[in-house]
Enzyme design. Structure first.
Site, PDB file in Angstrom:
ATOM      1  N   ASP A  38     -10.189  -3.996  -0.442  1.00  0.00           N
ATOM      2  CA  ASP A  38      -9.680  -5.333  -0.158  1.00  0.00           C
ATOM      3  C   ASP A  38      -8.310  -5.546  -0.811  1.00  0.00           C
ATOM      4  OD1 ASP A  38     -10.303  -8.090   0.869  1.00  0.00           O
ATOM      5  OD2 ASP A  38     -10.159  -8.596  -1.263  1.00  0.00           O
ATOM      6  N   GLU A  42      -6.924  -2.563   2.993  1.00  0.00           N
ATOM      7  CA  GLU A  42      -6.433  -3.755   3.685  1.00  0.00           C
ATOM      8  C   GLU A  42      -4.983  -3.965   3.254  1.00  0.00           C
ATOM      9  OE1 GLU A  42      -7.574  -8.481   4.221  1.00  0.00           O
ATOM     10  OE2 GLU A  42      -7.854  -7.513   2.283  1.00  0.00           O
TER      11      GLU A  42
END
Length: 587
Positions: A214, A278
């Site tokens: 993330d 990400e």
């Protein structure tokens, strides 16, 4: 030989050829009637997942969390949110995936924690606590009238500022997202070591096969903390991603993560673990390649979000959900950019058009009108199935789930913290007369692009709540669950679900040209059709898709090419039917 044949030199690794299936645990399957999806529910449906033909499961955050941001606010990396189950349940899921020859990856959320994490509780307890420097703390500034001001004028991702005042220690702490998500200070070596042990090794030792990482390019900040330039004179807070995205030590940190932790692990079948990052706000291929070059030993691949951001304003700005009309050539150029940037390199790319942070692809890129829903879903399936890179599907995509109805109340039915923050801000500035039309504009944008759409409960059958839960779901089930559900589609050979299974089989059967082939965009300025060619050594495929509800002329196919697949059961010789996709191939 094709001029693009150098693409065939890409080293073959399991995760390049794999199709990943993302599960959002809150919304997949509730096993006990409490309204929350859970890991036992995933285990109940593990045979369904395997039947799709996917190779790996990506499980979105299931860690212990107050759920302010749906688990992306982790309060304990080594625990599981109680409504989702237990650590033992995750261990069972790892085993079940492996028995069915699927891998399992987890989310790695380590740019920030919850403010309920023990680390942050210690950090905020006193200025001399040993963990004080595990987060970013700064004293207040004061204006000429003596009014307290935050350390910088930065605007956060979720609207509002990036600093929150802590009364106990009389300082501000930094958070790029919600105020309950304080940012970890990666400059502190002890903090990094704790992250590696608690968030990574704990789960790798249990046999997981990697991580979706993330917010991977936000760990390194510009620690001088300058003010951002004023680009919005009407606001006290300004977009400032240049000070926290792709920062000065980011590659050092990720390389260390790989060298110290990931490189030491192999999966259950002795193959290396995988990372997919990400990577937002990195628009140029040169910047992306620094992360995914195999020689750099950082990440295996990344998500670059140009495709899912079509129609959005820039993240971190008040116009993110102020929809801007786009035309098909824009999408085609995006696909071309991220399909071709790996040619002749040792990097890799990803293929996707849905995830947990965006509206449904049928509603955004096709048509969710009743007469075109299925055609749009099949067209998108074939369009993306033939693209080079690792394919990621999101739960419900394979049955053609669509956005929430536009008559749903944003205040009552939309649960996402970002949606609610943007909506509250839009209502305020409209009612105060600052921007009288923003409420209407943001409503339209949220109805199309909000994160909530992808988080509606999975539609399993035509029973209560679409078979998701016997209790009251945490989010309302879609009104169309009786028309769009997995059970009905499993029994229909012409359904979206059956078509996705065929598309996945074709991708495996022709992986040379689909997964590893070089990409060439054809007819780039056509507003109606998306046509591209794939080549791998002597093999060639041509993909032709109609993104409109009107028949379009069939492009020139070329001699020796035969029809491999169409999203329609019956084709027309000289034209593409509405929302039709075809693949031609030379055998």
């Amino acid at each position: 030989m094709s001029p693009h044949a150098e693409n065939s030199t890409h080293k073959r690794v399991w995760w390049k050829e794999a199709t990943f299936y993302q599960i959002y645990p809150a919304s997949f399957k509730d096993s006990n009637g409490d309204g929350w999806g859970d890991i036992p529910g995933i285990l109940e449906k593990i045979s369904y997942i395997a039947s799709l033909g996917v190779d790996a499961v990506w499980l979105s955050p299931m860690f212990d969390s107050p759920q302010i941001d749906m688990g992306y606010d982790v309060s304990n990396y080594e625990g599981v949110y109680e409504p989702y189950g237990t650590v033992e349940d995750v261990e069972k899921l790892i085993e079940a995936c492996h028995k069915l020859d699927m891998k399992l990856i987890l989310d790695l959320v380590v740019n920030h924690t919850s403010d309920q994490h023990a680390w942050f509780k210690e950090s905020r307890s006193s200025k001399d606590n040993p963990k004080r420097d595990w987060y970013f703390w700064k004293p207040a500034r004061y204006d000429k009238d003596g009014n307290r001001m935050p350390p910088t004028n930065w605007r956060s991702y979720f609207a509002g500022g990036t600093w929150t005042w802590d009364e106990h220690t009389q300082e501000y702490y930094l958070h790029l997202y919600d105020k309950t998500q304080p940012d970890l200070n990666w400059e502190n070596e002890n903090c990094r070591k704790a992250i590696y042990d608690s968030a990574m090794r704990f789960w790798l030792d249990k046999g997981i096969d990697g991580f979706r990482v993330d917010t991977v390019n936000k760990y390194s900040k510009v620690t001088q903390f300058p003010d951002a330039p004023i680009t919005d004179p009407s606001s006290d807070i300004q977009p400032a991603a240049q000070f926290w995205c792709n920062g000065p030590r980011i590659h050092e940190f990720i390389k260390e993560m790989n060298d110290d932790v990931l490189s030491k692990y192999r999966t259950y079948d002795k193959k290396p673990v995988v990372t997919v990052g990400e990577l937002s706000l990195t628009p140029e291929p040169e910047g992306v390649m620094k992360y995914v070059s195999a020689k750099a030993k950082e990440l295996d691949m990344i998500f670059q979000f140009d495709i899912t951001h079509l129609g959005q304003g820039p993240p971190g700005c008040d116009n993110k959900y102020d929809f801007a009309e786009w035309k098909l050539p824009e999408m085609k150029r995006i696909v071309e950019k991220w399909q071709t940037f790996i040619e002749g390199t040792d990097g890799w790319t990803t293929v996707f058009c849905e995830n947990h942070d965006n509206g449904r692809s049928v509603s955004r890129f096709g048509s969710d009108a009743p007469e075109w829903r299925e055609a749009s879903a099949k067209m998108l399936a074939l369009c993306f199935a033939a693209q080079t890179g690792t394919w990621f599907l999101y739960q419900g995509q394979e049955i053609g789930m669509v956005n929430a109805p536009k008559n749903w109340s944003i205040e009552k039915e939309y649960k996402d913290v970002e949606s609610q923050n943007y909506w509250t801000e839009a209502v305020r500035v409209s009612e105060q007369g600052i921007d009288p039309t923003r409420k209407k504009r943001i409503a339209s944008g949220l109805q199309l692009m909000a994160r909530d759409h992808s988080r509606l409960p999975f539609q399993w059958n035509s029973n209560v709540n679409g078979g998701f839960s016997t209790g009251t779901p945490w989010m309302r089930a879609h009104d169309l669950f009786k028309e769009i559900n997995a059970e009905a589609q499993e029994e229909d050979a012409d359904s979206v679900l059956s078509f996705y299974k065929r598309a996945l089989r074709l991708r495996k059967e022709h992986k040379d040209v689909f997964v590893y082939g070089a990409f060439e965009l054809l007819d780039p300025d056509n507003d109606n059709t998306f046509v591209y060619r794939k080549t791998y050594e002597e093999k060639t495929a041509l993909v032709a898709t109609n993104f409109t509800s009107v028949a379009q002329p069939l492009p020139q196919i070329g001699s020796g090419m035969k029809l491999l697949a169409s999203s329609y059961s019956k084709t027309v010789s000289d034209r593409l039917q509405p929302f039709e996709a075809r693949i031609y191939i030379d055998y």
